[in-house]
Design an enzyme around this catalytic site. Structure first.
Site, PDB file in Angstrom:
ATOM      1  CG  HIS A 100      -0.198   0.075   2.603  1.00  0.00           C
ATOM      2  ND1 HIS A 100       0.393   1.323   2.961  1.00  0.00           N
ATOM      3  CD2 HIS A 100       0.106  -0.869   3.517  1.00  0.00           C
ATOM      4  CE1 HIS A 100       1.067   0.872   4.118  1.00  0.00           C
ATOM      5  NE2 HIS A 100       0.884  -0.128   4.425  1.00  0.00           N
ATOM      6  NE  ARG A 149      -1.467   0.024   6.582  1.00  0.00           N
ATOM      7  CZ  ARG A 149      -2.167  -0.381   7.739  1.00  0.00           C
ATOM      8  NH1 ARG A 149      -3.332  -0.019   8.133  1.00  0.00           N
ATOM      9  NH2 ARG A 149      -1.575  -1.159   8.461  1.00  0.00           N
ATOM     10  CD  GLU A 203       2.601  -4.674   8.329  1.00  0.00           C
ATOM     11  OE1 GLU A 203       2.860  -6.154   8.291  1.00  0.00           O
ATOM     12  OE2 GLU A 203       3.099  -3.698   7.694  1.00  0.00           O
ATOM     13  CG  HIS A 273      -0.647  -4.358   5.091  1.00  0.00           C
ATOM     14  ND1 HIS A 273      -1.056  -3.047   5.632  1.00  0.00           N
ATOM     15  CD2 HIS A 273      -1.666  -5.130   4.799  1.00  0.00           C
ATOM     16  CE1 HIS A 273      -2.485  -3.150   5.475  1.00  0.00           C
ATOM     17  NE2 HIS A 273      -2.913  -4.257   4.903  1.00  0.00           N
TER      18      HIS A 273
END
Length: 332
Positions: A100, A149, A203, A273
């Site tokens: 991202h 994100r 993440e 991520h």
């Protein structure tokens, strides 16, 4: 009776123009059928036991007895240029990985982990630039994490794609959600790309470090301790995940959900991520735990792999800058 059965079977094929001539004969106790086309010839022989022999560039698989004859292949399949087997062997697919763009907490130098933070203006620009780099690569399905994100990055990147297909987030969390988000136009559906969100691609969860300033945390716990939490493979921060723990869920999801799609020939993009993507790259490139901890991923820079016959070939960053380490690099 066998002759009658043969004539009944070929009667369904001849009117469609697949064969221009055919003949039936009985010789030495063997019944045989010859089908002749402009492109190829097929000989099918039926033994008294019901087994068959055939010769020719293409053939029909058949079952037969003295009383019945059934053609198993669809007549339309005779016009295919390649066989099913050869098409399976030649299948290859594109796999695009994108970390991202910059998030608001990246900008503030805070541990983000699984806190759902959106992109900055710079992050939006990075996502758009990533989209330009992959605009000519076909994409059939997108997988993102459950965090905004990563989803923003995928959506913004697709605004630059030359095919102009619309990414649509799949809502399968309940029967009602699935029903309410259904598309009823077949033509519209063809112009959409399904986006699958999965927490397994989130993440790494940083536990009690989430929301803390990275520099202040280093001052508080010591640089060596924070470095160990961030860069070791199997040591988690307090009440958080290690990279090994993150890899277990991310790679398992990749194997179960994404790899079968690649094997079927679908082109896949993953927007996720740093740590979940490092985990997947570790699997793709067969990296050791020592190698993966020194791997760094830049935000908003795509990495292309080609998946073919169970292998993954890294092709680098499409149309990326020439300087070394723009996507992934090690300290060495």
């Amino acid at each position: 009776m066998a002759a009658t059965a043969f004539q009944q079977a070929t009667g369904t094929l001849l009117p469609h123009g697949y064969f221009i001539n055919y003949g039936f004969q009985l010789e030495n106790g063997k019944q045989s059928l010859r089908l002749i086309s402009n492109g190829f010839r097929v000989d099918i022989g039926i033994l008294r036991t019901g087994s068959y022999w055939s010769s020719g560039r293409k053939c029909i698989v058949a079952q037969a007895s003295s009383s019945q004859f059934s053609v198993l292949n669809q007549a339309s399949s005779l016009s295919n240029d390649t066989t099913i087997e050869s098409s399976k062997k030649s299948k290859e697919a594109a796999l695009i990985l994108i970390r991202h763009g910059e998030s608001l907490w990246n900008e503030k130098n805070l541990f983000t982990g699984c806190v759902d933070v959106p992109l900055t203006t710079k992050g939006v620009e990075e996502a758009i630039e990533a989209g330009k780099r992959i605009s000519n690569i076909p994409i059939d399905v997108i997988h993102t994490s459950a965090l905004i994100r990563a989803q923003m990055t995928a959506m913004l990147a697709m605004t630059q794609h030359r095919r102009k297909k619309v990414p649509i987030i799949m809502h399968n969390e309940s029967e009602q959600a699935k029903s309410w988000s259904q598309i009823f136009s077949e033509e519209t559906n063809k112009q959409c790309i399904p986006v699958v969100t999965a927490w397994q691609l989130n993440e790494r969860m940083y536990g009690e470090l989430q929301g803390l300033n990275k520099q202040e945390t280093a001052d508080r716990y010591g640089k060596e301790q924070v470095h160990e939490w961030r860069r070791s493979y199997d040591i988690p921060p307090p009440n958080g995940e290690s990279l090994e723990m993150c890899a277990q869920r991310a790679v398992a999801y990749f194997k179960e959900q994404i790899e079968p799609q690649l094997q079927s020939g679908k082109n896949v993009m993953i927007a996720a991520h740093g740590n979940s993507l490092r985990s997947i790259i570790m699997y793709l490139d067969k990296l050791t735990s020592e190698e993966v901890i020194s791997l760094e991923l830049s935000t908003g820079i795509p990495m292309l792999y080609i998946a073919q016959e169970g292998k993954f070939i890294r092709r680098g960053s499409p149309a990326g800058p020439t300087e070394a380490g723009v996507y992934a690099y090690t300290k060495v």
